[in-house]
Design a protein around this motif. Structure first.
Motif, PDB file in Angstrom:
ATOM      1  N   ASN A 197      47.708  32.539  66.549  1.00 36.21           N
ATOM      2  CA  ASN A 197      47.383  33.776  65.838  1.00 36.21           C
ATOM      3  C   ASN A 197      45.879  34.025  65.735  1.00 36.21           C
ATOM      4  OD1 ASN A 197      50.111  33.177  63.548  1.00 36.21           O
ATOM      5  ND2 ASN A 197      50.115  34.476  65.341  1.00 36.21           N
ATOM      6  N   LEU A 198      45.063  32.998  65.970  1.00 35.86           N
ATOM      7  CA  LEU A 198      43.614  33.188  65.842  1.00 35.86           C
ATOM      8  C   LEU A 198      43.097  34.025  67.007  1.00 35.86           C
ATOM      9  CD1 LEU A 198      40.927  30.918  64.520  1.00 35.86           C
ATOM     10  CD2 LEU A 198      40.576  31.790  66.831  1.00 35.86           C
ATOM     11  N   THR A 199      42.466  35.153  66.679  1.00 38.96           N
ATOM     12  CA  THR A 199      41.854  36.008  67.690  1.00 38.96           C
ATOM     13  C   THR A 199      40.495  36.475  67.187  1.00 38.96           C
ATOM     14  OG1 THR A 199      42.683  38.141  66.868  1.00 38.96           O
ATOM     15  CG2 THR A 199      44.166  36.873  68.302  1.00 38.96           C
ATOM     16  N   GLY A 200      39.771  37.153  68.073  1.00 38.30           N
ATOM     17  CA  GLY A 200      38.479  37.707  67.681  1.00 38.30           C
ATOM     18  C   GLY A 200      38.591  39.018  66.950  1.00 38.30           C
ATOM     19  N   ALA A 201      39.816  39.413  66.574  1.00 39.50           N
ATOM     20  CA  ALA A 201      40.020  40.716  65.943  1.00 39.50           C
ATOM     21  C   ALA A 201      39.837  40.673  64.436  1.00 39.50           C
ATOM     22  CB  ALA A 201      41.410  41.246  66.286  1.00 39.50           C
ATOM     23  N   ASN A 202      40.433  39.662  63.777  1.00 39.51           N
ATOM     24  CA  ASN A 202      40.367  39.601  62.305  1.00 39.51           C
ATOM     25  C   ASN A 202      40.679  38.188  61.848  1.00 39.51           C
ATOM     26  OD1 ASN A 202      40.222  40.326  59.586  1.00 39.51           O
ATOM     27  ND2 ASN A 202      42.262  41.239  59.538  1.00 39.51           N
ATOM     28  N   SER A 203      39.852  37.241  62.273  1.00 39.45           N
ATOM     29  CA  SER A 203      40.050  35.833  61.939  1.00 39.45           C
ATOM     30  C   SER A 203      38.750  35.263  61.382  1.00 39.45           C
ATOM     31  CB  SER A 203      40.461  35.025  63.171  1.00 39.45           C
ATOM     32  OG  SER A 203      41.641  35.527  63.751  1.00 39.45           O
ATOM     33  N   SER A 204      38.870  34.412  60.381  1.00 45.23           N
ATOM     34  CA  SER A 204      37.687  33.817  59.769  1.00 45.23           C
ATOM     35  C   SER A 204      37.754  32.296  59.864  1.00 45.23           C
ATOM     36  CB  SER A 204      37.559  34.249  58.302  1.00 45.23           C
ATOM     37  OG  SER A 204      38.712  33.908  57.561  1.00 45.23           O
TER      38      SER A 204
ATOM     39  N   GLY B 236      36.933  36.114  82.606  1.00 46.22           N
ATOM     40  CA  GLY B 236      38.130  36.926  82.713  1.00 46.22           C
ATOM     41  C   GLY B 236      38.620  37.403  81.367  1.00 46.22           C
ATOM     42  N   TYR B 237      39.674  38.216  81.413  1.00 45.70           N
ATOM     43  CA  TYR B 237      40.216  38.805  80.187  1.00 45.70           C
ATOM     44  C   TYR B 237      41.242  37.871  79.565  1.00 45.70           C
ATOM     45  CZ  TYR B 237      42.762  41.862  77.032  1.00 45.70           C
ATOM     46  OH  TYR B 237      43.368  42.392  75.925  1.00 45.70           O
ATOM     47  N   GLY B 238      41.094  37.607  78.261  1.00 41.55           N
ATOM     48  CA  GLY B 238      42.084  36.841  77.517  1.00 41.55           C
ATOM     49  C   GLY B 238      41.909  35.334  77.663  1.00 41.55           C
ATOM     50  N   GLY B 239      42.522  34.622  76.732  1.00 41.36           N
ATOM     51  CA  GLY B 239      42.540  33.164  76.793  1.00 41.36           C
ATOM     52  C   GLY B 239      41.453  32.474  76.014  1.00 41.36           C
ATOM     53  N   GLU B 240      40.331  33.174  75.781  1.00 38.04           N
ATOM     54  CA  GLU B 240      39.216  32.510  75.088  1.00 38.04           C
ATOM     55  C   GLU B 240      39.556  32.178  73.637  1.00 38.04           C
ATOM     56  OE1 GLU B 240      38.851  36.729  73.975  1.00 38.04           O
ATOM     57  OE2 GLU B 240      39.127  35.735  75.922  1.00 38.04           O
ATOM     58  N   ASP B 241      40.423  32.994  73.010  1.00 42.17           N
ATOM     59  CA  ASP B 241      40.776  32.743  71.611  1.00 42.17           C
ATOM     60  C   ASP B 241      41.680  31.519  71.441  1.00 42.17           C
ATOM     61  OD1 ASP B 241      39.303  34.895  70.455  1.00 42.17           O
ATOM     62  OD2 ASP B 241      40.866  36.285  71.068  1.00 42.17           O
ATOM     63  N   PRO B 242      42.817  31.418  72.158  1.00 41.83           N
ATOM     64  CA  PRO B 242      43.633  30.215  71.998  1.00 41.83           C
ATOM     65  C   PRO B 242      42.917  28.945  72.446  1.00 41.83           C
ATOM     66  CG  PRO B 242      44.494  31.590  73.776  1.00 41.83           C
ATOM     67  CD  PRO B 242      43.478  32.405  73.036  1.00 41.83           C
ATOM     68  N   GLU B 243      42.028  29.063  73.442  1.00 46.53           N
ATOM     69  CA  GLU B 243      41.273  27.886  73.876  1.00 46.53           C
ATOM     70  C   GLU B 243      40.404  27.368  72.736  1.00 46.53           C
ATOM     71  OE1 GLU B 243      38.442  25.243  75.508  1.00 46.53           O
ATOM     72  OE2 GLU B 243      37.899  27.168  74.591  1.00 46.53           O
ATOM     73  N   LEU B 244      39.732  28.287  72.022  1.00 48.10           N
ATOM     74  CA  LEU B 244      38.946  27.901  70.850  1.00 48.10           C
ATOM     75  C   LEU B 244      39.846  27.368  69.747  1.00 48.10           C
ATOM     76  CD1 LEU B 244      36.390  27.843  69.045  1.00 48.10           C
ATOM     77  CD2 LEU B 244      36.870  30.246  68.496  1.00 48.10           C
ATOM     78  N   ALA B 245      40.977  28.043  69.515  1.00 47.73           N
ATOM     79  CA  ALA B 245      41.870  27.646  68.425  1.00 47.73           C
ATOM     80  C   ALA B 245      42.368  26.215  68.603  1.00 47.73           C
ATOM     81  CB  ALA B 245      43.047  28.615  68.340  1.00 47.73           C
ATOM     82  N   LEU B 246      42.682  25.827  69.821  1.00 44.55           N
ATOM     83  CA  LEU B 246      43.168  24.466  70.047  1.00 44.55           C
ATOM     84  C   LEU B 246      42.082  23.432  69.753  1.00 44.55           C
ATOM     85  CD1 LEU B 246      45.322  24.973  73.261  1.00 44.55           C
ATOM     86  CD2 LEU B 246      46.124  24.309  70.989  1.00 44.55           C
ATOM     87  N   ARG B 247      40.840  23.757  70.069  1.00 42.00           N
ATOM     88  CA  ARG B 247      39.748  22.823  69.743  1.00 42.00           C
ATOM     89  C   ARG B 247      39.493  22.782  68.243  1.00 42.00           C
ATOM     90  NH1 ARG B 247      35.204  24.563  71.608  1.00 42.00           N
ATOM     91  NH2 ARG B 247      35.847  26.421  72.757  1.00 42.00           N
ATOM     92  N   LEU B 248      39.645  23.914  67.566  1.00 39.44           N
ATOM     93  CA  LEU B 248      39.513  23.914  66.107  1.00 39.44           C
ATOM     94  C   LEU B 248      40.635  23.099  65.478  1.00 39.44           C
ATOM     95  CD1 LEU B 248      38.552  27.654  65.463  1.00 39.44           C
ATOM     96  CD2 LEU B 248      37.080  25.656  65.096  1.00 39.44           C
ATOM     97  N   ARG B 249      41.844  23.215  66.014  1.00 34.76           N
ATOM     98  CA  ARG B 249      42.961  22.430  65.497  1.00 34.76           C
ATOM     99  C   ARG B 249      42.706  20.940  65.698  1.00 34.76           C
ATOM    100  NH1 ARG B 249      49.166  22.589  67.717  1.00 34.76           N
ATOM    101  NH2 ARG B 249      48.111  21.591  69.494  1.00 34.76           N
ATOM    102  N   ALA B 250      42.196  20.564  66.869  1.00 37.35           N
ATOM    103  CA  ALA B 250      41.880  19.165  67.127  1.00 37.35           C
ATOM    104  C   ALA B 250      40.774  18.666  66.195  1.00 37.35           C
ATOM    105  CB  ALA B 250      41.466  18.985  68.588  1.00 37.35           C
ATOM    106  N   HIS B 251      39.932  19.584  65.757  1.00 36.00           N
ATOM    107  CA  HIS B 251      38.852  19.244  64.821  1.00 36.00           C
ATOM    108  C   HIS B 251      39.382  19.054  63.402  1.00 36.00           C
ATOM    109  CE1 HIS B 251      34.708  19.053  63.441  1.00 36.00           C
ATOM    110  NE2 HIS B 251      34.929  20.009  62.560  1.00 36.00           N
ATOM    111  N   GLY B 252      40.627  19.428  63.159  1.00 35.99           N
ATOM    112  CA  GLY B 252      41.235  19.231  61.844  1.00 35.99           C
ATOM    113  C   GLY B 252      41.485  20.490  61.053  1.00 35.99           C
TER     114      GLY B 252
END
Length: 238
Positions: A160-167, A185-201
């Motif tokens: 659900n984390l995207t660059g639209a309305n996420s803090s 390219g278009y798309g994918g940058e948000d879930p890629e970041l989200a997975l690293r944030l999840r791994a960060h805790g």
């Protein structure tokens, strides 16, 4: 570039990338000016993917708007959206970063709600709801961004984390290196970041009072859907 006074440690920085939408960006500026959060508690950091002349013209329009909060507009060259968001975030000094695209208009209580959420959930990412404006709706069909995955108990999925309305906490964003600067390219940058944030805790939770209008449909753009699908496959391959 506008003068940027320092923010308090408990403040919020809105991070926006814009390209070829000066009128919509001005509407976003007006939505930020209507926030209930005190104007000295947030600042707006913008990166422009437009050419230098168009970037200067947008800066002049924002300066003429008499905005009551601190803001800065950098750029003048086109970068991948993830790298552009990183550049905008470089000047952010708030404890919380609100990733908020140029076509997303925050509700009056949105910024205050995001900031209050992080005071109560210091190790989490906040996902605010998005809705399509009535004038763009066709029939009763809900857009994909209006139907986020809900896990119960206010929990959200990393998807659900995207660059639209996420803090996110700015410390966590910087600890993982922000967006992948090499992502293209278009798309994918948000879930890629989200997975690293999840791994960060970080945990992911919904912030129901932090709504925003998304000025644009998704269902009608088959090309973007195709490119986003391939981008998400690249995320899965990683």
């Amino acid at each position: 570039m506008n003068a940027v006074p320092p923010l308090a440690s408990g403040s919020l920085s809105v991070v926006t990338v814009t390209r070829d939408r000066p009128d919509l960006l001005l509407r976003k500026a007006q939505a930020l000016a209507r926030q209930t959060l005190a104007t000295d508690a947030f600042a707006w950091r913008i990166w422009s993917n437009d050419p230098p002349a168009a970037t200067d013209a947008t800066r002049q329009r924002l300066q003429g708007a008499g905005l009551p909060f601190a803001w800065s507009l950098d750029g003048g060259e086109e970068l991948p959206v993830g790298l552009a968001r990183n550049r905008a975030a470089e000047r952010a000094c708030g404890a919380v970063l609100l990733l908020s695209d140029d076509d997303c208009l925050p509700d009056p209580d949105a910024l205050a709600s995001h900031l209050a959420f992080h005071a109560d959930h210091p190790n989490a990412a906040g996902i605010g709801p998005l809705r399509l404006p009535d004038e763009l709706r066709r029939g009763r069909r809900a857009e994909p961004f209006e139907r986020p995955l809900r896990l119960g108990g206010g929990r959200a999925s990393w998807i659900n984390l995207t660059g639209a309305n996420s803090s996110v906490p700015s410390d966590a964003f910087r600890a993982v290196g922000g967006y992948d600067p090499a992502w293209r390219g278009y798309g994918g940058e948000d879930p890629e970041l989200a997975l690293r944030l999840r791994a960060h805790g970080l945990r992911f939770r919904h912030v129901p009072d932090a709504g925003a209008i998304h000025v644009g449909r998704v269902w009608d753009d088959a090309d973007k859907a195709y490119r986003a699908g391939w981008a998400h496959r690249r995320v899965a391959d990683r």
